[in-house]
Design a protein around this motif. Structure first.
Motif, PDB file in Angstrom:
ATOM      1  N   ILE A 118      -5.755   3.164 -10.783  1.00 40.51           N
ATOM      2  CA  ILE A 118      -6.015   1.898  -9.360  1.00 40.51           C
ATOM      3  C   ILE A 118      -7.285   2.542  -8.678  1.00 40.51           C
ATOM      4  CG2 ILE A 118      -5.158   0.685  -7.260  1.00 40.51           C
ATOM      5  CD1 ILE A 118      -2.639   1.088  -8.491  1.00 40.51           C
ATOM      6  N   ILE A 119      -8.842   2.078  -9.034  1.00 44.17           N
ATOM      7  CA  ILE A 119      -9.322   2.570  -8.415  1.00 44.17           C
ATOM      8  C   ILE A 119     -10.135   1.774  -7.094  1.00 44.17           C
ATOM      9  CG2 ILE A 119     -10.359   4.033 -10.140  1.00 44.17           C
ATOM     10  CD1 ILE A 119     -12.263   1.942 -10.695  1.00 44.17           C
ATOM     11  N   ARG A 120     -11.407   2.682  -6.462  1.00 40.02           N
ATOM     12  CA  ARG A 120     -11.283   1.729  -5.022  1.00 40.02           C
ATOM     13  C   ARG A 120     -13.580   1.502  -5.986  1.00 40.02           C
ATOM     14  NH1 ARG A 120     -11.815   0.151  -0.446  1.00 40.02           N
ATOM     15  NH2 ARG A 120     -10.021   0.818   0.091  1.00 40.02           N
ATOM     16  N   THR A 121     -13.821   0.118  -5.444  1.00 42.21           N
ATOM     17  CA  THR A 121     -14.654   0.045  -6.392  1.00 42.21           C
ATOM     18  C   THR A 121     -15.689  -0.258  -5.215  1.00 42.21           C
ATOM     19  OG1 THR A 121     -13.762  -2.298  -7.227  1.00 42.21           O
ATOM     20  CG2 THR A 121     -14.028  -0.621  -8.980  1.00 42.21           C
ATOM     21  N   GLU A 170     -13.538  10.410  -4.593  1.00 46.35           N
ATOM     22  CA  GLU A 170     -12.140  10.424  -5.889  1.00 46.35           C
ATOM     23  C   GLU A 170     -12.123  11.254  -7.449  1.00 46.35           C
ATOM     24  OE1 GLU A 170     -11.748   5.729  -5.773  1.00 46.35           O
ATOM     25  OE2 GLU A 170     -12.370   6.144  -4.007  1.00 46.35           O
ATOM     26  N   THR A 215       0.466  -1.498   0.164  1.00 44.49           N
ATOM     27  CA  THR A 215       0.155   0.312   0.289  1.00 44.49           C
ATOM     28  C   THR A 215       0.901   0.840  -0.456  1.00 44.49           C
ATOM     29  OG1 THR A 215      -2.030  -1.164   1.120  1.00 44.49           O
ATOM     30  CG2 THR A 215      -2.022   1.692   1.516  1.00 44.49           C
ATOM     31  N   THR A 230     -16.028  -3.895  -0.631  1.00 43.28           N
ATOM     32  CA  THR A 230     -15.146  -2.857  -1.222  1.00 43.28           C
ATOM     33  C   THR A 230     -13.798  -3.312  -1.689  1.00 43.28           C
ATOM     34  OG1 THR A 230     -14.495  -1.896   0.556  1.00 43.28           O
ATOM     35  CG2 THR A 230     -17.061  -1.071  -0.943  1.00 43.28           C
ATOM     36  N   GLN A 231     -12.966  -2.846  -2.876  1.00 41.62           N
ATOM     37  CA  GLN A 231     -12.063  -3.414  -2.965  1.00 41.62           C
ATOM     38  C   GLN A 231     -11.111  -3.005  -3.786  1.00 41.62           C
ATOM     39  OE1 GLN A 231     -11.096  -7.598  -2.941  1.00 41.62           O
ATOM     40  NE2 GLN A 231     -10.250  -7.322  -4.380  1.00 41.62           N
ATOM     41  N   GLU A 232      -9.103  -2.025  -3.963  1.00 42.40           N
ATOM     42  CA  GLU A 232      -9.097  -0.926  -4.479  1.00 42.40           C
ATOM     43  C   GLU A 232      -8.675  -2.361  -5.885  1.00 42.40           C
ATOM     44  OE1 GLU A 232      -5.768   0.685  -2.938  1.00 42.40           O
ATOM     45  OE2 GLU A 232      -6.390   2.221  -3.189  1.00 42.40           O
TER      46      GLU A 232
END
Length: 550
Positions: free
Chosen positions: A401-404, A304, A207, A489-491
């Motif tokens: 890279i995005i959080r979804t 974001e 991270t 939720t996850q990157e």
């Protein structure tokens, strides 16, 4: 003597920085000739640029920088009026810039002899300097290189890094993230305390690496904003208009890739505002406005997303004229709503009868919409008669890279970009209202139209008593996406779509998660278009068209 490659990169970076400072300073000086700090900035940057050119044996640039420096010195000593020479000074800056870019591509400097002679005559006013037929001594490499040598004594704080290396680091960080996700899955399966501790520590390190690599790619949006001062200045002179360009939020940072991609869109929007939006000084006076029009360029952040606005205080959009043009082109129906008329300007509808070098073909805004949506962003326009028009761009801060949020439909996982989610709700079947042409729910007094993701993807409809819904918001639009289940939720790392599903309108990309599964990322912009379809037949037809070749 050729410049060593590693030194060339440093020289080019420093030269570009000083050229940008010179342009910004001269623009400020043109507006207020009494700003001695702006004059000093021009002279300091020119002197340093001359030193760099002397060190690198760029003799044409060295001579031109020296001649420009002489003109600024004449302005400083009141021997030359700035207004009489500002255009030729900008011309000199342009040739220096062109030489730097040519050298960066392995080319040669631009010839500057004729321009240098004009600058020398301007600086001397014909009363001092060289005598007729007498050559002026060229600046020596040694004296002009002195500022560069002085800088070399200081500690190096910034090291230029090639973009390709940053891209490679980002790719490696993405692979590390994917591997970490896989290890998380293994950790859960084996349930070994030592393995768990090691994987968690590794996760923190990954991270940290990911964050710092992404930070190294972030650049202020001002690097693009600052280019428009000169463009607005030149275009306003061409159109005989008086224009102030205001910029707010230039320090907002975005991924380098995003900044590179939005530059073209902002050029189209600013040209459009200057050519079509702002009136001439005479027209503005007749309307009770000051002769100077204003284009305001604003950047801000929300969650974001980066939000960029291009706003003018011009005449506003003529919706009746746009509607007539749209009907004539077959883009609009006679009963089109105001929102549909506004949206039609992104479909090539133009009311301009004359095509200029700046705009008028009606394709600029279409280019903007397609470009921003290809980045996973959105564009909206608002306008008031006689008060102006505002274009608002919403763009992801990074494209890699995005959080979804993972959702499930028909036993398959899909990813919804977290930046587009307003809220998550679960409602009973009885709370879903069947309207005449669509389904909807009411949340806190607001009607939210619904779209069933299962219908779009042609999977069997579920009849659960409690129905999970993802409420999506883009700009002012909202809709609810009905799914079978809300997961975690996850990157995730965005990857290009497989060739077989690239034509499907509902997916923006894909990702490989820790379990090894391929998860498709939903394209929110196209889902917004889909939810506006008014009949099931139209919806089924669109699904059929979008899934060809799957």
């Amino acid at each position: 003597m050729a410049v060593i490659k590693k030194h060339l990169d440093v020289f080019l970076v420093e030269s570009r920085q000083h050229l940008e400072l010179m342009n910004q300073a001269l623009l400020a000086l043109e507006k207020n000739p009494e700003r001695t700090e702006s004059l000093r900035q021009c002279m300091v940057s020119l002197h340093t640029l001359k030193g760099i050119a002397g060190t690198a044996n760029w003799h044409e640039m060295e001579s031109l920088a020296h001649a420009l420096e002489d003109v600024f010195d004449a302005v400083k000593n009141k021997k030359c009026v700035l207004g009489d020479c500002v255009d030729i000074l900008f011309q000199g800056f342009d040739i220096l810039t062109a030489s730097v870019e040519a050298l960066g591509k392995g080319g040669k400097e631009h010839m500057t002899k004729a321009l240098v002679e004009r600058l020398e005559n301007l600086a001397t006013g014909g009363s001092r300097g060289t005598k007729a037929g007498e050559a002026k001594p060229a600046p020596t490499g040694r004296s002009s290189a002195e500022p560069k040598l002085t800088q070399g004594i200081e500690k190096i704080q910034i090291v230029p890094v090639r973009v390709e290396r940053l891209d490679l680091l980002m790719n490696l960080a993405e692979e590390l993230l994917t591997t970490r996700l896989r290890l998380d899955q293994i950790k859960e399966t084996l349930d070994n305390p030592e393995l768990t501790a090691t994987v968690e520590n590794l996760g923190r390190l990954v991270t940290e690496i990911q964050f710092n690599v992404m930070q190294s790619r972030m650049v202020p949006i001002g690097s693009v904003f600052n280019l428009f001062n000169r463009m607005v200045r030149d275009l306003s002179k061409q159109k005989a208009k008086q224009v102030n360009l205001e910029m707010v939020g230039s320090d907002i940072e975005l991924d380098r890739t995003v900044v590179d991609e939005i530059g073209e869109s902002l050029v189209h929007l600013i040209r459009n505002a200057l050519d079509h939006g702002l009136e001439t000084p005479e027209q503005r006076k007749q309307s009770g406005k000051p002769p100077y029009g204003t284009i305001r360029l604003t950047a801000s952040r929300s969650k974001e997303l980066a939000i960029v606005e291009v706003k003018d205080d011009g005449a506003g959009l003529d919706l009746e004229a746009i509607k007539k043009a749209g009907i004539a082109r077959g883009v609009l129906r006679p009963d089109a709503t105001k929102a549909e008329v506004m949206e039609s300007i992104f479909s090539g509808v133009s009311t301009t009868k004359k095509v200029t070098k700046i705009s008028g073909r009606g394709i600029g805004l279409d280019i903007v919409k397609k470009k921003i949506e290809s980045l996973g962003g959105s564009v909206k326009v608002t306008s008031e008669p006689k008060r102006g028009t505002t274009f608002t761009l919403e763009i992801p801060l990074t494209l890699a890279i995005i959080r979804t949020l993972f959702v499930q439909v028909g036993g398959q996982k899909y990813a919804v970009p977290a930046a587009a989610i307003e809220r998550l709700v679960t409602v009973g079947r009885q709370d879903i209202k069947g309207m005449l042409e669509y389904e909807a729910i009411v949340l806190e007094g607001e009607e939210i139209p619904l779209t069933r993701l299962g219908d779009l993807l042609e999977v069997p409809k579920t009849l659960e008593q409690n129905q999970p819904i993802v409420v999506i918001k883009r700009g002012e639009e909202k809709f609810g996406l009905i799914v079978d289940a809300l997961l975690s939720t996850q990157e995730i790392v965005i990857k290009p779509l497989n060739r077989l599903i690239r034509q499907n309108n509902y997916f923006a990309g894909s990702s490989i998660i820790g379990s090894g599964e391929v998860v498709l990322i939903l394209d929110i912009a196209n889902l917004l278009i889909t939810k506006s379809l008014t009949t099931s037949a139209e919806r089924i037809e669109l699904v059929g068209q979008s899934t060809k070749g799957r």
